[in-house]
Design a protein around this motif. Structure first.
Motif, short mmCIF file in Angstrom:
data_model
loop_
_atom_site.label_atom_id
_atom_site.label_comp_id
_atom_site.label_asym_id
_atom_site.label_seq_id
_atom_site.Cartn_x
_atom_site.Cartn_y
_atom_site.Cartn_z
N HIS A 290 42.07 10.14 -12.66
CA HIS A 290 42.11 10.89 -13.90
C HIS A 290 43.19 10.31 -14.82
N VAL A 291 42.86 10.15 -16.11
CA VAL A 291 43.81 9.55 -17.06
C VAL A 291 43.87 10.36 -18.35
N THR A 292 44.89 10.06 -19.14
CA THR A 292 44.98 10.57 -20.51
C THR A 292 45.29 9.40 -21.44
N TYR A 293 44.88 9.55 -22.70
CA TYR A 293 45.17 8.57 -23.74
C TYR A 293 45.76 9.29 -24.94
N ASN A 294 46.70 8.64 -25.61
CA ASN A 294 47.30 9.19 -26.83
C ASN A 294 47.12 8.23 -28.00
N TYR A 295 47.01 8.82 -29.17
CA TYR A 295 46.84 8.09 -30.43
C TYR A 295 48.18 7.99 -31.15
N THR A 296 48.47 6.82 -31.73
CA THR A 296 49.67 6.63 -32.52
C THR A 296 49.32 5.94 -33.83
N ASN A 297 49.85 6.48 -34.92
CA ASN A 297 49.72 5.85 -36.23
C ASN A 297 51.04 5.17 -36.55
N ARG A 298 51.05 3.83 -36.48
CA ARG A 298 52.28 3.08 -36.75
C ARG A 298 52.55 2.94 -38.25
N THR A 299 51.63 3.44 -39.06
CA THR A 299 51.82 3.53 -40.51
C THR A 299 51.75 5.02 -40.88
N GLY B 169 42.20 23.68 -48.46
CA GLY B 169 41.27 22.83 -49.18
C GLY B 169 41.02 21.49 -48.50
N ASP B 170 39.94 20.83 -48.91
CA ASP B 170 39.58 19.54 -48.34
C ASP B 170 40.58 18.45 -48.65
N GLU B 171 41.35 18.61 -49.74
CA GLU B 171 42.28 17.56 -50.14
C GLU B 171 43.66 17.71 -49.50
N ASP B 172 43.88 18.74 -48.68
CA ASP B 172 45.16 18.87 -47.98
C ASP B 172 45.39 17.65 -47.11
N VAL B 173 46.55 17.01 -47.24
CA VAL B 173 46.89 15.79 -46.51
C VAL B 173 47.77 16.14 -45.32
N GLY B 174 47.56 15.44 -44.21
CA GLY B 174 48.38 15.69 -43.03
C GLY B 174 48.14 14.69 -41.94
N ASP B 175 48.61 15.02 -40.76
CA ASP B 175 48.50 14.14 -39.60
C ASP B 175 47.40 14.64 -38.66
N ILE B 176 46.73 13.70 -38.01
CA ILE B 176 45.79 14.08 -36.96
C ILE B 176 46.45 13.87 -35.60
N GLN B 177 46.05 14.69 -34.66
CA GLN B 177 46.44 14.53 -33.26
C GLN B 177 45.16 14.24 -32.49
N LEU B 178 45.18 13.15 -31.74
CA LEU B 178 43.99 12.69 -31.03
C LEU B 178 44.37 12.40 -29.59
N HIS B 179 43.78 13.14 -28.68
CA HIS B 179 44.11 13.04 -27.26
C HIS B 179 42.82 12.98 -26.46
N THR B 180 42.78 12.06 -25.51
CA THR B 180 41.60 11.90 -24.65
C THR B 180 42.01 12.07 -23.20
N GLU B 181 41.18 12.75 -22.43
CA GLU B 181 41.49 12.89 -21.01
C GLU B 181 40.20 13.04 -20.20
N GLY B 182 40.27 12.63 -18.95
CA GLY B 182 39.12 12.70 -18.06
C GLY B 182 39.19 11.58 -17.04
N LEU B 183 38.08 11.32 -16.36
CA LEU B 183 38.03 10.22 -15.41
C LEU B 183 38.21 8.90 -16.15
N TRP B 184 39.00 8.03 -15.57
CA TRP B 184 39.27 6.73 -16.21
C TRP B 184 37.96 5.98 -16.47
N VAL B 185 37.07 6.01 -15.50
CA VAL B 185 35.83 5.24 -15.62
C VAL B 185 34.96 5.74 -16.77
N GLU B 186 35.16 6.97 -17.21
CA GLU B 186 34.38 7.52 -18.32
C GLU B 186 35.11 7.39 -19.65
N THR B 187 36.38 7.74 -19.67
CA THR B 187 37.13 7.80 -20.93
C THR B 187 37.58 6.43 -21.43
#
Length: 503
Positions: A40-49, A120-138
């Motif tokens: 089982h694994v997890t992945y994290n997203y990073t925005n370097r900009t 509103g749709d124009e609100d600006v912000g950060d996304i958080q993106l996280h993935t987890e599950g079996l390594w062979v699938e994710t």
């Protein structure tokens, strides 16, 4: 609308094929299925900009496109393409892929945090993106999710651009590289502007290739890392392994001192000697990797066909029956291969067997000198390859080509963002800067997974674990003057005339 190849098909929005990914995701998935199918694994997203943010409309589109990944499966034509063209993928893996489905509702967590929430749709912000599950699938999420984030940004935030001229721009770049004798491939899936851009770029590169063949130019377009586009454009799919493989094996074993060799043993145990033979050196610093690279390959670290390919290892001493299924396979914590017999003087080393190495962080010219010293010290006289893949442009390819050839290497180049996300704003002529975004494996069975690299700016993962691994490996910190990850592909306000310096 009519496409560059003369067809009238409509190009897809988002992701429509499991093969719309880099080849090394499939090769690593093949290894994971063989050795670690229940990890089982997890992945994290990073925005370097981090100053380049999405708005709520972009987030909603991204969520919709992520959900749509559940509908994708391999077609019979795609399976037959893999079977015919990627013969190093074993049959158990192809059977597994024939029914494979992603499950983003369970495996992907996407959220949005606005800076000022008006709803509103124009609100600006950060996304958080996280993935987890079996390594062979994710393992297959990284490339499509990154491509979707980039597409969302340029669909909803930076919209002052169009696709006009992309074929000609790519053809011009390809022409310059081919005329200069460069062997290169297209590596731009993860940070492409969108699917259509990558398709246009490959049309342009193919036109340059055709001109080169007729004109006798010394360079070569060796392929694309994207398996779907390789199939679509009749190009070779290219690639071997990513940092993720070494990070995962190291986290599973918690044996960083021997993790590089363990990962190499598994790799050779899956594909055999001399197959997919470009080694990635910098996951824990190239000096640590080279200590493993010069060791002999155990004589029974071999890939076997048939039922044995379903076992976690074909090595002697495996406790798994040859008739056990993949679902029953239990991976060992260490490569089940004992130390080689010191009397076997003819056993080749990894460095001898592998075709060459890939440079992906730190100072490329310093890397060239390090590898020359290493091969000379090992008495290896074969002409080895160095694949350069870190934020390249034309000028850098030519610079590193000259430096590598002067040291007796065959240089090749994986050129990515410079090809698939090179745009200017229509209204100002200024550079439309790409996002610098990454998704990295973060944990394996609850243990942190980290990367140290040859450049401090690319360190990844739990900070305490990073420091512990540095201490255990005797790692010496390195900073590269050109390694600023926040401005890898240009700066806001830069003029289009500076495009040749895009990094």
């Amino acid at each position: 609308m009519a496409q560059p190849d003369g067809t009238d098909g409509v190009l897809p929005e988002g992701i429509s094929s499991l093969l719309d990914t880099d080849l090394y995701k499939l090769t690593m998935q093949c290894c994971v299925l063989k050795y670690f199918p229940d990890v089982h694994v997890t992945y994290n997203y990073t925005n370097r900009t981090p100053h380049m943010k999405l708005n709520r409309a972009a987030y909603r589109w991204l969520q919709t496109q992520t959900d749509k990944l559940a509908r994708i499966s391999l077609s019979e034509d795609e399976l037959q393409y893999l079977r015919k063209n990627l013969t190093f993928l074993n049959e158990p893996y192809l059977r597994y892929m024939s029914t494979f489905r992603l499950d983003p509702q369970k495996q992907v967590k996407l959220s949005f945090t606005p800076e000022q929430d008006t709803g509103g749709d124009e609100d600006v912000g950060d996304i958080q993106l996280h993935t987890e599950g079996l390594w062979v699938e994710t393992i297959l999420y990284e490339i499509p999710l990154l491509a979707l984030v980039s597409e969302a940004y340029f669909k909803f935030i930076d919209k002052d651009w169009d696709h006009a001229g992309q074929i000609d721009k790519a053809k011009d770049k390809g022409t310059k590289l081919l005329q200069a004798g460069c062997i290169f491939s297209e590596f731009g899936s993860r940070r492409r502007r969108d699917y259509h851009t990558q398709d246009l770029v490959l049309h342009g590169l193919r036109q340059a290739q055709d001109d080169g063949e007729h004109g006798g130019w010394p360079g070569k377009l060796s392929g694309t890392s994207n398996v779907h586009f390789a199939m679509r454009h009749g190009l070779p799919p290219v690639g071997t392994v990513a940092h993720e493989w070494f990070m995962g094996v190291a986290a599973i074993t918690n044996d960083y001192e021997n993790a590089s060799e363990t990962a190499l043993r598994y790799w050779v145990g899956t594909f055999g000697q001399g197959v997919l033979g470009i080694a990635l050196t910098d996951t824990y610093g190239t000096p640590a990797f080279l200590r493993a690279f010069k060791k002999p390959i155990p004589s029974y670290t071999t890939a076997e066909p048939g039922a044995a390919a379903t076992n976690p290892s074909a090595a002697a001493g495996s406790t798994i029956s040859s008739v056990d299924t993949l679902s029953e396979t239990k991976p060992p914590l260490h490569a089940p291969i004992s130390k080689p017999n010191p009397r076997e003087t003819s056993v080749p080393t990894y460095a001898q067997v592998f075709t060459g190495v890939r440079q992906d962080s730190g100072d490329p010219e310093g890397f060239i000198k390090m590898m020359r010293s290493f091969y000379d010290a090992e008495g290896i006289t074969d002409k080895k390859t160095i694949v350069f893949s870190d934020s390249l442009n034309i000028d850098l390819c030519l610079k590193y080509k000259a430096a590598a050839e002067a040291q007796g290497f065959q240089p090749t180049f994986g050129v990515g963002t410079f090809l698939t996300n090179d745009f200017t704003r229509l209204s100002t002529g200024e550079k439309s800067v790409p996002l610098n975004i990454v998704i990295k494996i973060a944990s394996v069975d609850g243990r942190p997974a980290v990367k140290i690299s040859d450049n401090i700016g690319k360190n990844t993962g739990d900070k305490e674990t990073v420091e512990e691994v540095k201490r255990r490996l005797g790692y010496q910190e390195k900073e590269w003057a050109e390694g600023d990850e926040k401005a890898r592909w240009g700066k806001e306000g830069e003029k289009a005339s500076d495009a040749t310096s895009l990094k």
